[in-house]
Enzyme design. Structure first.
Site, PDB file in Angstrom:
ATOM      1  N   ASP A   4      -0.754  -6.292   7.755  1.00 17.32           N
ATOM      2  CA  ASP A   4      -1.809  -6.682   6.731  1.00 17.32           C
ATOM      3  C   ASP A   4      -1.224  -7.499   5.558  1.00 17.32           C
ATOM      4  O   ASP A   4      -0.075  -6.887   4.821  1.00 17.32           O
ATOM      5  CB  ASP A   4      -2.495  -5.380   6.032  1.00 17.32           C
ATOM      6  CG  ASP A   4      -3.440  -5.540   5.007  1.00 17.32           C
ATOM      7  OD1 ASP A   4      -4.531  -6.081   5.614  1.00 17.32           O
ATOM      8  OD2 ASP A   4      -3.122  -5.175   4.063  1.00 17.32           O
ATOM      9  N   TYR A  17      -0.341 -11.640  -2.613  1.00 11.67           N
ATOM     10  CA  TYR A  17       0.564 -10.418  -2.490  1.00 11.67           C
ATOM     11  C   TYR A  17       1.977 -11.279  -3.189  1.00 11.67           C
ATOM     12  O   TYR A  17       2.259 -12.277  -2.764  1.00 11.67           O
ATOM     13  CB  TYR A  17       0.748  -9.749  -1.251  1.00 11.67           C
ATOM     14  CG  TYR A  17      -0.488  -8.901  -0.943  1.00 11.67           C
ATOM     15  CD1 TYR A  17      -1.166  -8.245  -1.981  1.00 11.67           C
ATOM     16  CD2 TYR A  17      -0.397  -8.275   0.122  1.00 11.67           C
ATOM     17  CE1 TYR A  17      -2.285  -7.438  -1.575  1.00 11.67           C
ATOM     18  CE2 TYR A  17      -1.724  -7.388   0.641  1.00 11.67           C
ATOM     19  CZ  TYR A  17      -2.292  -7.041  -0.315  1.00 11.67           C
ATOM     20  OH  TYR A  17      -3.247  -6.004   0.122  1.00 11.67           O
ATOM     21  N   LYS A  21      -8.397 -14.663 -14.688  1.00 13.13           N
ATOM     22  CA  LYS A  21      -8.495 -13.982 -13.287  1.00 13.13           C
ATOM     23  C   LYS A  21      -9.964 -13.886 -12.733  1.00 13.13           C
ATOM     24  O   LYS A  21     -10.914 -13.804 -13.561  1.00 13.13           O
ATOM     25  CB  LYS A  21      -8.189 -12.553 -13.220  1.00 13.13           C
ATOM     26  CG  LYS A  21      -8.443 -11.906 -11.989  1.00 13.13           C
ATOM     27  CD  LYS A  21      -8.065 -10.452 -12.049  1.00 13.13           C
ATOM     28  CE  LYS A  21      -8.147  -9.526 -10.577  1.00 13.13           C
ATOM     29  NZ  LYS A  21      -7.945  -8.289 -10.601  1.00 13.13           N
ATOM     30  N   HIS A  43     -11.569 -10.581   0.016  1.00 13.53           N
ATOM     31  CA  HIS A  43     -10.617  -9.604  -0.683  1.00 13.53           C
ATOM     32  C   HIS A  43     -11.546  -8.790  -1.713  1.00 13.53           C
ATOM     33  O   HIS A  43     -10.985  -7.339  -1.727  1.00 13.53           O
ATOM     34  CB  HIS A  43      -9.308 -10.188  -1.480  1.00 13.53           C
ATOM     35  CG  HIS A  43      -8.280  -9.160  -1.509  1.00 13.53           C
ATOM     36  ND1 HIS A  43      -6.821  -9.806  -1.855  1.00 13.53           N
ATOM     37  CD2 HIS A  43      -7.978  -7.910  -1.709  1.00 13.53           C
ATOM     38  CE1 HIS A  43      -6.130  -8.569  -2.182  1.00 13.53           C
ATOM     39  NE2 HIS A  43      -6.775  -7.648  -1.999  1.00 13.53           N
ATOM     40  N   ARG A  44     -12.155  -9.187  -2.403  1.00 12.09           N
ATOM     41  CA  ARG A  44     -12.801  -8.283  -3.160  1.00 12.09           C
ATOM     42  C   ARG A  44     -14.423  -9.090  -3.397  1.00 12.09           C
ATOM     43  O   ARG A  44     -14.644 -10.272  -3.006  1.00 12.09           O
ATOM     44  CB  ARG A  44     -12.463  -8.610  -4.604  1.00 12.09           C
ATOM     45  CG  ARG A  44     -11.113  -7.675  -4.719  1.00 12.09           C
ATOM     46  CD  ARG A  44     -11.395  -6.244  -5.299  1.00 12.09           C
ATOM     47  NE  ARG A  44     -10.386  -5.587  -5.263  1.00 12.09           N
ATOM     48  CZ  ARG A  44      -9.962  -4.222  -5.630  1.00 12.09           C
ATOM     49  NH1 ARG A  44     -11.332  -3.553  -5.796  1.00 12.09           N
ATOM     50  NH2 ARG A  44      -8.971  -3.609  -5.727  1.00 12.09           N
ATOM     51  N   GLN A  79     -11.754  -3.153   4.592  1.00 12.45           N
ATOM     52  CA  GLN A  79     -10.824  -2.233   4.138  1.00 12.45           C
ATOM     53  C   GLN A  79     -11.198  -1.532   2.550  1.00 12.45           C
ATOM     54  O   GLN A  79     -11.433  -2.442   1.774  1.00 12.45           O
ATOM     55  CB  GLN A  79      -9.817  -3.308   4.005  1.00 12.45           C
ATOM     56  CG  GLN A  79      -8.442  -2.573   3.697  1.00 12.45           C
ATOM     57  CD  GLN A  79      -7.285  -3.414   3.680  1.00 12.45           C
ATOM     58  OE1 GLN A  79      -6.245  -3.394   2.931  1.00 12.45           O
ATOM     59  NE2 GLN A  79      -7.030  -4.230   4.801  1.00 12.45           N
ATOM     60  N   SER A 101      -4.102   2.206   0.484  1.00 11.21           N
ATOM     61  CA  SER A 101      -3.565   3.299  -0.353  1.00 11.21           C
ATOM     62  C   SER A 101      -3.881   4.690   0.303  1.00 11.21           C
ATOM     63  O   SER A 101      -4.412   5.689  -0.196  1.00 11.21           O
ATOM     64  CB  SER A 101      -4.168   3.373  -1.633  1.00 11.21           C
ATOM     65  OG  SER A 101      -3.327   4.128  -2.528  1.00 11.21           O
ATOM     66  N   GLY A 161       1.872   1.560   3.538  1.00 13.40           N
ATOM     67  CA  GLY A 161       2.701   0.681   2.473  1.00 13.40           C
ATOM     68  C   GLY A 161       4.077   0.958   2.764  1.00 13.40           C
ATOM     69  O   GLY A 161       4.672  -0.116   1.730  1.00 13.40           O
ATOM     70  N   ARG A 191      10.537   6.026   7.487  1.00 10.87           N
ATOM     71  CA  ARG A 191       9.130   6.620   6.870  1.00 10.87           C
ATOM     72  C   ARG A 191       8.070   6.222   7.866  1.00 10.87           C
ATOM     73  O   ARG A 191       7.233   7.158   7.838  1.00 10.87           O
ATOM     74  CB  ARG A 191       8.975   5.867   5.579  1.00 10.87           C
ATOM     75  CG  ARG A 191       9.950   6.787   4.637  1.00 10.87           C
ATOM     76  CD  ARG A 191       9.806   8.245   4.185  1.00 10.87           C
ATOM     77  NE  ARG A 191       8.299   8.499   3.785  1.00 10.87           N
ATOM     78  CZ  ARG A 191       7.481   9.470   4.011  1.00 10.87           C
ATOM     79  NH1 ARG A 191       8.033  10.632   4.885  1.00 10.87           N
ATOM     80  NH2 ARG A 191       6.449   9.529   3.737  1.00 10.87           N
TER      81      ARG A 191
END
Length: 304
Positions: free
Chosen positions: A52, A57, A101, A132-133, A184, A214, A268, A274
């Site tokens: 992803d 990013y 922004k 994304h938003r 997402q 998250s 993440g 992990r």
């Protein structure tokens, strides 16, 4: 019982757990091409084949770093899935034209962003492109034209959204000739609003699998001393002991997987050990009482 390791999103499939690359440039030990290649190898070895991204990013740098790693990896492109996002416009030296922004879901920006992501990732196509938003200036017809253009051109295989409310999802979907394959959203044992804000009900009604960002609620789940974090750690440890599993991160991921909306957690961590630990969640099925015990620990209340 264990969960399937693949999950359908529209006409294609993703690994049930996805590796999120947003921290890649925050970890200089893992951001060079050789390290990224090893990361891709290691993720694939434990069944994580979906990665992803978003154009923003790493201050607009992660896609390019990951793409260099993919070239060094040298594996077959059709054995992995690349997900990326567009429409957030950050103030950045990498984008000097952005004075504030904002968001841009115009068809022109979608087409330009896809071209840039293809170049950065050194690929001929993106498996899933997400907006994304939500953009308050989104012209649904124009946005849909941009998305349809990149799909028709073979540059994007499927389209979805990120952080959209159900009514925002429905507006865009009403203008498209193909389905939106995912939304997402944020969801975790710490942040349970999607259980009541309609997001997961919407996903079940339309039968799409939401991706989850998250999914462990950030590092405070493990280190925070707030009342909620302390309650949650106690509940997760209790259930881990019942299941002979000592790692609470796997229990927290299993809590998400237990939901019938077929959730796809985006992990993440960039550490293979992990990721292996969290992937053991695929072998854990919480019973209802265990699931509700975690929910009670999160909210501090019994369900109504």
């Amino acid at each position: 019982m264990s969960y399937e390791t693949r999950i359908s999103v529209g006409s294609l499939s993703l690994s049930r757990l996805v590796l999120g690359a947003w921290r890649l440039l925050s970890d200089l030990e893992r951001s060079d091409a050789d390290s990224v290649a090893r990361l891709v190898h290691g993720a694939i070895d434990i069944g994580i084949t979906s990665f992803d991204h978003a154009d923003i990013y790493g201050n607009y740098g992660v896609e390019e770093a990951f793409g260099a790693g993919l070239q060094r990896w040298g594996g077959s492109r059709d054995t992995i899935e690349l997900i990326t996002k567009c429409d957030i416009m950050l103030i950045s030296g990498a984008r000097p034209e952005n004075r504030i922004k904002h968001y841009d879901t115009s068809s022109a920006h979608i087409r330009a962003s896809v071209e840039r992501s293809l170049k950065n990732l050194h690929t001929d196509y993106i498996d899933v492109l997400l907006l994304h938003r939500p953009d308050p200036l989104m012209d649904a017809d124009d946005t849909a034209r941009g998305l349809e253009d990149v799909v028709k051109a073979g540059k994007v295989r499927a389209v979805g959204v990120s952080n959209f409310l159900p009514h925002q999802f429905d507006l865009l979907a009403s203008r498209l000739p193909f389905p939106l394959v995912t939304n997402q959203i944020e969801f975790s044992v710490k942040y349970v609003s999607p259980l009541t804000d309609g997001s997961l009900d919407h996903a079940q009604r339309l039968k799409y699998a939401p991706m989850i960002w998250s999914p462990l609620g950030g590092g405070s789940l493990f280190t925070g001393e707030g009342v909620q974090e302390v309650r949650l750690r106690a509940a997760l440890r209790d259930i881990a002991s019942q299941l002979d599993n000592t790692d609470i991160s796997a229990i927290a991921i299993a809590w998400l997987l237990r939901h019938p909306a077929s959730l796809i957690p985006v992990l993440g961590s960039l550490k293979i050990d992990r990721l292996k630990t969290m992937a053991t969640a695929l072998d854990i099925e919480l019973n209802r009482q265990q699931w509700f015990a975690i929910l009670k620990a999160s909210t501090g209340e019994d369900v109504d």
